[in-house]
Design a protein around this motif. Structure first.
Motif, PDB file in Angstrom:
ATOM      1  N   ALA A 675       0.837  -1.205   0.000  1.00 48.16           N
ATOM      2  CA  ALA A 675       0.000   0.000   0.000  1.00 48.16           C
ATOM      3  C   ALA A 675       0.872   1.255   0.000  1.00 48.16           C
ATOM      4  N   ARG A 676       0.429   2.243  -0.784  1.00 46.55           N
ATOM      5  CA  ARG A 676       1.167   3.500  -0.836  1.00 46.55           C
ATOM      6  C   ARG A 676       0.683   4.420   0.285  1.00 46.55           C
ATOM      7  N   PRO A 677       1.596   4.906   1.125  1.00 47.09           N
ATOM      8  CA  PRO A 677       1.171   5.844   2.178  1.00 47.09           C
ATOM      9  C   PRO A 677       0.789   7.189   1.554  1.00 47.09           C
ATOM     10  N   TRP A 678       0.191   7.987   2.357  1.00 46.91           N
ATOM     11  CA  TRP A 678      -0.202   9.303   1.866  1.00 46.91           C
ATOM     12  C   TRP A 678       0.182  10.376   2.885  1.00 46.91           C
ATOM     13  N   LEU A 679       0.205  11.605   2.377  1.00 47.41           N
ATOM     14  CA  LEU A 679       0.584  12.747   3.210  1.00 47.41           C
ATOM     15  C   LEU A 679      -0.489  13.015   4.255  1.00 47.41           C
ATOM     16  N   PRO A 680      -0.115  13.624   5.376  1.00 44.78           N
ATOM     17  CA  PRO A 680      -1.131  14.022   6.357  1.00 44.78           C
ATOM     18  C   PRO A 680      -2.172  14.931   5.711  1.00 44.78           C
ATOM     19  N   ASP A 681      -3.369  14.922   6.264  1.00 44.63           N
ATOM     20  CA  ASP A 681      -4.486  15.635   5.650  1.00 44.63           C
ATOM     21  C   ASP A 681      -4.209  17.134   5.464  1.00 44.63           C
ATOM     22  N   GLN A 682      -3.501  17.744   6.423  1.00 50.21           N
ATOM     23  CA  GLN A 682      -3.284  19.180   6.367  1.00 50.21           C
ATOM     24  C   GLN A 682      -2.042  19.571   5.582  1.00 50.21           C
ATOM     25  N   VAL A 683      -1.361  18.591   4.978  1.00 48.90           N
ATOM     26  CA  VAL A 683      -0.131  18.855   4.243  1.00 48.90           C
ATOM     27  C   VAL A 683      -0.350  18.525   2.778  1.00 48.90           C
ATOM     28  N   THR A 684       0.106  19.415   1.879  1.00 49.84           N
ATOM     29  CA  THR A 684       0.059  19.177   0.442  1.00 49.84           C
ATOM     30  C   THR A 684       1.468  18.975  -0.080  1.00 49.84           C
ATOM     31  N   VAL A 685       1.537  18.512  -1.325  1.00 45.40           N
ATOM     32  CA  VAL A 685       2.844  18.298  -1.920  1.00 45.40           C
ATOM     33  C   VAL A 685       3.573  19.622  -2.128  1.00 45.40           C
ATOM     34  N   VAL A 686       2.817  20.714  -2.288  1.00 44.56           N
ATOM     35  CA  VAL A 686       3.442  22.043  -2.379  1.00 44.56           C
ATOM     36  C   VAL A 686       4.092  22.405  -1.045  1.00 44.56           C
ATOM     37  N   ASP A 687       3.421  22.071   0.051  1.00 46.53           N
ATOM     38  CA  ASP A 687       4.005  22.332   1.367  1.00 46.53           C
ATOM     39  C   ASP A 687       5.317  21.565   1.542  1.00 46.53           C
TER      40      ASP A 687
END
Length: 881
Positions: A675-687
């Motif tokens: 499974a691919r993890p994902w960024l925390p909800d409040q964080v974007t790839v721009v951040d």
């Protein structure tokens, strides 16, 4: 250099007494006192002690003399003419108080003439910065640790004049005794009218009628009063006021002249310097045990060794310069029943210690043999003069009441000072080169400076510094003796003695002045070690390691952090600021450990590492590409919301791609089905991209931010220098200070180092500071900077001294770091720079329109705050530090 200085001293040597005495026939010293009986005098004295590091006094004496007085017209002549000085002496001086070192004047007395009178307005300044007895204007001041005495003493020629009005404003200080009883008194504001120094009404006591004033003599308002005349015919004090100052002002007034306080202050400063030396020595030893890679590189070894040696050398020099010559007399008093005469010659011991310390500074920097040989020869000659002054025709203490035996001896004294300047300049330059070279800040092929290149440069700087110092010494003498009679032989003898004493004092102050500025070498040594660790052939690491953070914390405490100079004249707590500066940065890192973007963990899998450990140099370009795509999709989604999209299907496709960008690549070695993890909800790839910064390695981010901050801080550096020197009284004092111009130039360099150092810390900790955008990181570092200022202001409030221009400093720090952070964010997406007409357009794309408008408003708010603070401090009631 020696020849030029010798000619300078020979040409500037005061003429022989006999020649001077025959230059002009001596005038009669008769002031025609009887014809001054019709003169009218008013005196005002104002003390200011609230929100001051020391109490200040401003006095105004206005004398209106009849136009028929024989010397009235002489008051209108040139200030350099002897008739002018003679007339002024009659109105302003007693014969035994001609020279007044503690009296300052922002300008010469103002003279105004009318048909029936000539008016002289005489303004003076005085600071209660040392204990003793002083004469300032018509006032005699006794400054002690427990009480202060103010006495109005009339000049002999004005004893028969009309003293129409005398006012004293104690500035909030309560009088303990007042003689005679004032005509009016309210809240420390005392007024007398109709005083006459020639009358004697006896003594007595009375109360001040509800004003809190106790009197030692009584007199009705408007009546003449005086304690009586002295045995020599001079009238006694017309007014006597005794004040019990608060403990803060009492300490500040006596700390500069009390030997225990001097030793305590020197010990406090020494503790600060020795404490910082101990910290960097321990850091250097730890760097040798904990290299970046598996093995210690040669650059890491040489840089850590240089830092270690510099820490040891700085501690030894600190003990020698700041403590040894302060405590040597007290030690002698303890060891022996009485101080030996040869040890009591305190002037030459600081000079001798300073020469030895300067030579040690050069020798430990491992310069070329030519530089070491020249410095050793110069130090040997200077040490010989300081150890045995009679060999050069100088008195044993280097300067005494008799002065040097001739112009040649005076030239030797000046050359002694020049040698001291050369040794300390050469030592600091040599250490700076060695630290930079050993840490990889210079090209590997760079070689130590040769004497033929270093010598002329240092000689030129020494000539400029000595020239300024001698000019200030002469100007100081002119200020002190501006009313002395220059036609008598005694004046020229006193002139020579004063110049020799000031030159010897100049030489004794050089080591301490240079040593207190060597923190720049400590900062350079730390940066050099950080650079050496960055160049180690190891896998690039995302953020500074524990040792790097320690070095950055020490760098922040020494170079960037604000620290209070003294409280109530005491520097005993100076070492506290080193601890507080290090603690402030570690506290900020503790907050960043929970709030920073890259310290957060991926979601969707157990035991996922922080984001900073999942990005490598090879993946950075992909990260920037994904961040750009995220911005494009966000813009398109906003267009759909505003009615310009293609409907629900288009919105669904955009959201699906945004969710795919939000997911992270699986860890190395994971199976395809993992499974691919994902960024925390409040964080974007721009951040994530903005938190990573414009460069792959944290050191490159630090170097870039330091350059940007130094550039953005140029106007702020100029502003801070202007604020420090713009008040006329401050410029008056600094302009006559032997280190005045060097201090002004150094202040500009200091603030540039502060801005650049703050930028370096910001860039180095870019990935560890809280916030998703650059301005948030700048704000967090500014808060740590402000916390130290707040603690310092708390101490200033307790001791009731000025807080200075710290508000402007905080505002400028926030502005400089905010502009630096915006530039860093723009540099992160520098590959897109060619698609935008300017950086503003690029930031518009990075932050999006609504977010960017908020950033513009944020910058404008800071600019308005700086201008508002400046407007406030530019007012008449402002108090600059």
């Amino acid at each position: 250099m020696v020849l030029v200085l010798g000619l300078l001293c020979w040409g500037g040597w005061p003429g022989h007494a006999n020649a001077a005495g025959t230059a002009a026939a001596p005038r009669s010293d008769d002031c025609r006192t009887a014809q001054l009986a019709g003169a009218h005098t008013q005196v005002d004295l104002r003390l200011e002690s609230h929100a001051r590091s020391m109490t200040e006094a401003t006095g105004v004496m206005t004398v209106r003399v009849p136009a028929g007085w024989p010397y009235a017209d002489d008051l209108l002549l040139s200030e350099g003419s002897e008739p002018y000085r003679h007339a002024m002496r009659c109105l302003l001086r007693a014969p035994d108080t001609m020279k007044r070192p503690e009296e300052w004047r922002t300008h010469s007395p103002r003279v105004r003439a009318e048909a029936s009178f000539v008016e002289v307005r005489y303004e003076t300044d005085f600071r209660f910065s040392s204990g003793g007895h002083f004469s300032v204007g018509p006032w005699a001041m006794d400054v002690h640790s427990k009480d202060w005495g103010l006495q109005l003493v009339a000049p002999p020629a004005l004893t028969g004049a009309h003293w129409d009005r005398v006012q004293i404003d104690l500035g909030g200080l309560g009088p303990a005794e007042v003689t005679p009883k004032p005509a009016a008194a309210e809240n420390g504001h005392l007024v007398w009218t109709g005083l006459h120094p020639a009358a004697d009404t006896g003594t007595g006591t009375s109360s001040g009628a509800g004003t809190g004033v106790s009197t030692g003599a009584t007199a009705s308002p408007g009546a003449t009063a005086s304690p009586g005349a002295t045995a020599g015919g001079r009238a006694g004090p017309m007014v006597t006021v005794r004040v019990i100052p608060p403990w803060q002002r009492a300490w500040a007034a006596t700390s500069g002249s009390s030997e225990p306080w001097l030793v305590a202050n020197a010990a406090g400063m020494t503790t600060w310097w020795v404490g910082s030396s101990l910290v960097i020595v321990l850091a250097a030893l730890r760097a040798r045990r904990q290299p970046v890679g598996p093995d210690l590189t040669q650059l890491e070894k040489s840089s850590s060794t240089s830092l270690w040696w510099w820490g040891i050398s700085k501690a030894v020099l600190g003990i020698m310069v700041l403590l040894l010559y302060k405590a040597i007399l007290n030690i002698a008093d303890v060891v022996t029943s009485s101080t030996p005469g040869w040890l009591g010659q305190t002037m030459r011991w600081p000079v001798l210690i300073g020469v030895v310390a300067g030579w040690l500074l050069v020798a430990t920097a491992r310069p070329r043999r030519s530089v070491l040989v020249a410095s050793s020869a110069l130090a040997a000659a200077a040490a010989a003069v300081a150890a045995v002054p009679p060999l050069a025709g100088l008195p044993s203490p280097l300067a005494d009441a008799t002065g040097p035996s001739g112009s040649a001896a005076f030239a030797v004294l000046v050359l002694e000072t020049a040698a001291m300047e050369w040794l300390w300049l050469a030592g600091i330059a040599s250490w700076g080169w060695m630290l930079a070279h050993e840490g990889g800040l210079l090209r590997p092929s760079a070689r130590p400076w040769r004497l033929r290149r270093l010598g002329p440069v240092l000689a030129t700087v020494v000539l400029l510094l000595i020239g300024w110092g001698l000019w200030c010494i002469e100007r100081k003498w002119q200020r002190i003796s501006w009313l002395s009679d220059r036609t008598v032989a005694a004046y020229h003898t006193q002139h020579v003695v004063a110049l020799a004493r000031e030159v010897a004092s100049f030489a004794s102050q050089i080591p301490a002045w240079y040593y207190t500025h060597t923190w720049i070498l400590t900062g350079l040594a730390i940066v050099a070690l950080l650079r050496a660790r960055d160049l180690a052939p190891a896998t690039p690491y995302a953020s500074p390691g524990p040792l790097d953070r320690l070095l950055l914390a020490v760098f922040f405490a020494i170079v960037v952090a604000w620290r209070q100079g003294s409280y109530a004249g005491s520097q005993a707590f100076a070492a506290l600021w080193l601890v507080l500066g290090i603690a402030a940065l570690y506290g900020l890192l503790a907050v960043g450990q929970r709030r920073a973007v890259l310290t957060q963990h991926l979601q969707g899998c157990n035991g996922s590492p922080p984001l900073c450990e999942t990005i490598t140099e090879a993946e950075r370009s992909d990260l920037i590409t994904r961040a750009r795509r995220h911005r494009e999709l966000t813009t398109a989604l906003r267009g759909i919301d505003q009615g310009g999209g293609e409907g629900a299907l288009r919105r669904h496709a955009i959201e699906k791609e945004l969710r795919r960008l939000h997911r992270w690549r699986p860890a190395a070695g994971a199976t395809a089905s993992a499974a691919r993890p994902w960024l925390p909800d409040q964080v974007t790839v721009v951040d994530v991209a903005l938190s990573w910064g414009p460069h792959a390695e944290w050191w490159d981010n630090a170097r870039r931010a330091a350059v940007l901050a130094a550039a953005f801080g140029l106007p702020g550096s100029i502003l801070m220098v202007w604020m420090a020197y713009s008040p006329p009284s401050e410029w008056m004092r600094r302009g006559l200070y032997m280190f005045g111009v060097p201090e002004m130039l150094w202040m500009f360099v200091y603030w540039e180092l502060v801005w650049g150092g703050a930028g370096l810390v910001l860039g180095a900790l870019w990935r560890l500071l809280p916030g998703r955008r650059g301005p948030a990181r700048a704000l967090s570092l500014t808060l740590a900077y402000t916390l130290l200022i707040g603690l310092g202001m708390l101490g200033s409030l307790i001791t009731d001294q000025e807080t200075g221009n710290v508000a402007v400093g905080i505002s400028l720090m926030l502005l400089v770091l905010t502009l630096t952070s915006l530039a860093m964010d723009a540099d992160t997406f520098r590959a897109e720079r060619r698609f935008w007409p300017n950086r503003i357009g690029l930031l518009l794309s990075i932050y999006q329109i609504r977010s960017f408008s908020a950033q513009v408003a944020y910058i404008l708010m800071q600019l308005i705050a700086v201008l508002t603070i400046l407007k406030f401090f530019a007012g008449g009631d402002a108090r600059w530090k």
